[in-house]
Design an enzyme around this catalytic site. Sequence first.
Site, PDB file in Angstrom:
ATOM      1  N   GLU A  52       5.614  74.075  46.426  1.00 21.92           N
ATOM      2  CA  GLU A  52       5.546  73.616  47.816  1.00 21.92           C
ATOM      3  C   GLU A  52       4.982  72.198  47.962  1.00 21.92           C
ATOM      4  OE1 GLU A  52       5.447  78.148  47.941  1.00 21.92           O
ATOM      5  OE2 GLU A  52       4.427  76.593  46.771  1.00 21.92           O
ATOM      6  N   PHE A 114      -1.522  90.714  53.609  1.00 24.55           N
ATOM      7  CA  PHE A 114      -0.961  90.106  52.404  1.00 24.55           C
ATOM      8  C   PHE A 114      -0.415  88.718  52.709  1.00 24.55           C
ATOM      9  CE2 PHE A 114       2.798  89.481  49.592  1.00 24.55           C
ATOM     10  CZ  PHE A 114       2.108  89.340  48.392  1.00 24.55           C
ATOM     11  N   GLN A 115      -0.837  87.751  51.911  1.00 27.52           N
ATOM     12  CA  GLN A 115      -0.441  86.345  52.051  1.00 27.52           C
ATOM     13  C   GLN A 115      -0.769  85.786  53.441  1.00 27.52           C
ATOM     14  OE1 GLN A 115       3.642  85.827  50.598  1.00 27.52           O
ATOM     15  NE2 GLN A 115       2.830  85.494  48.534  1.00 27.52           N
ATOM     16  N   LYS A 164       5.974  86.101  61.616  1.00 33.52           N
ATOM     17  CA  LYS A 164       7.269  86.687  61.281  1.00 33.52           C
ATOM     18  C   LYS A 164       7.882  87.434  62.456  1.00 33.52           C
ATOM     19  CE  LYS A 164       9.556  89.091  57.484  1.00 33.52           C
ATOM     20  NZ  LYS A 164       9.372  89.753  56.150  1.00 33.52           N
ATOM     21  N   MET A 481      -6.005  54.361  34.472  1.00 30.47           N
ATOM     22  CA  MET A 481      -6.964  53.750  35.392  1.00 30.47           C
ATOM     23  C   MET A 481      -8.362  54.321  35.180  1.00 30.47           C
ATOM     24  SD  MET A 481      -7.069  51.310  37.565  1.00 30.47           S
ATOM     25  CE  MET A 481      -5.519  51.021  38.418  1.00 30.47           C
TER      26      MET A 481
END
Length: 584
Positions: A52, A114-115, A164, A481
């Site tokens: 993502e 969940f999630q 949802k 760096m």
Amino acid sequence: MTKTMTGAKMIVQALVDQGVDVVFGYPGGAVLPIYDEIFQQNHIEHILVRHEQGAVHMAEGYARSTGKPGVALVTSGPGATNAVTGLTDALMDSIPIIVLTGQVPTFMIGSDAFQEADTVGITRPCTKHNWLVKETDKLAETLHEAFHVATSGRPGPVLIDIPKDVQFATGTYKEARQVETHYNPPVKGDIDAITELAKAMETAKRPLFYTGGGVINSGPAASQLLRELVAATNFPITSTLMGLGCYPASGDNWLGMLGMHGLYEANMAMHDCDLMINIGARFDDRITGLIDKFSPGSKKAHIDIDASSINKVIHVDIPILGDVAHVLEDLLKVWKSRGAKTNAEGLDKWWAQIKDWQAVDCLAFEQKGKIIKPQYALSRLEALTKGHDRYITTEVGQHQMWAAQYLGFEDPNRWMTSGGLGTMGYGFPASIGVQRAHPDALVINVAGEASWLMNVQELGTATQFNLPVKQFILNNERLGMVRQWQELLHGERYSQSWSESLPDFVKLAEAFGAKGIQCQDPDDLDDAIMEMINHDGPVVFDCLVEKHENCFPMIPSGKPHNEMLLGENADTANAIQAGGAVMV
């Protein structure tokens, strides 16, 4: 006519109505209704990413290279939290993107389902604005408002969290023209302040235009007006990392990039100018250095669309709130109506001083022996690609600064890099977003091996969608760096600044179905670069370079602009004679 549809269908319809042609995303349970609607239409292409974070960086690359908002779609919980880095990156660099996240059903919010994650709470500090939509009837209105907020005023990322059950439920769809917005930032600058700036331009002996990403964000008209203003006044011009391309690198008045790794002449001009005209930059710390010694003798003007940026870091004498293109248009009119005057005698002396600084040749290097200097690699990349329809992205580190120094940009929207947040792993997915927006262009990501490995999995995306992005890796087997700072500031104690386990990048590319090229001999470099350019698919170019090369010029932390570290091939004696303090 009233349109009734599911929330999921509203989302797709709103994207179509907003002119979206591609969405970068990754499916999950909380966004499956949206993915089902995407499957049933042919207006929008979906690019399946591998992470993502990559989706958001792809949306950033698309947005930065087109001037249009980019769109990413991710699921709830870890999908949303994986997007946080990209959101923060876009917020720091003012990139307009819309991130759509799924959420657990409304009746489960707060139950540790969940999630489930508090996406709105988590992303509030790293978005320009965000929404949790709990009613399907409000979904379309929120979507259209999100596009308006992301692209108006100072651009930035927005996020819409969509449960949802809202996606499944039916509601009434509103078109964009039916949505009333209350966010209308001012675009016209105060004419009295603009007149005050015009008067200051007439008398300044040592003026300087200091430009930033705001010029590019304002659109093509802003860059064109800036070029007209520079040509009419003959004032020198410099830019931040994010502003490269707003004025052509081949232009007679161009001093190069300024800041921590900016050019000697740009930094010296910033320190010694008597009129600094900041156009669309935010006085970030990589530009200002030590604040109480920043351009100590100058009158300062600041043109910016964001009121919070004015006087936040540096107090200015002439603040002008407004869109860069509108303000520059009015400034040109006012200045010309007053006779288009400048202090010719002072300007001649100023340019003579600048020519002395330029004679230091701060980017000079010597390619000798059989080890490729990173500066040489980028000089050859510039020479062999500058005639192409070329877009450049970068990762973050030494290679990023060398790219800014040695690659020239003639136009805006051709340079995509992570400026404010400094996000390693940005450049590869960003290059994919750029390539999708410009399928026939040559898109090159200048990378370091460490940064590039942070989102290596997006090779799968590039090969699946046949996006011929070129990954030009300056491989010094070091966190370059970090190693440079450890050498210069931490007693050469190289704590964890190298990897003892790097992949064979050619085999890695081939494992994903891409082409791999390795080059370690400077005599072979041109042919290898041409092989990369001419290949019609994605390429991973492993360019083995000097392991301990430092990136100069450099303003050490806590030092003013006129105290710089220069490379060994720069004319140090000339630098001191020309008025600079060169640190050794």
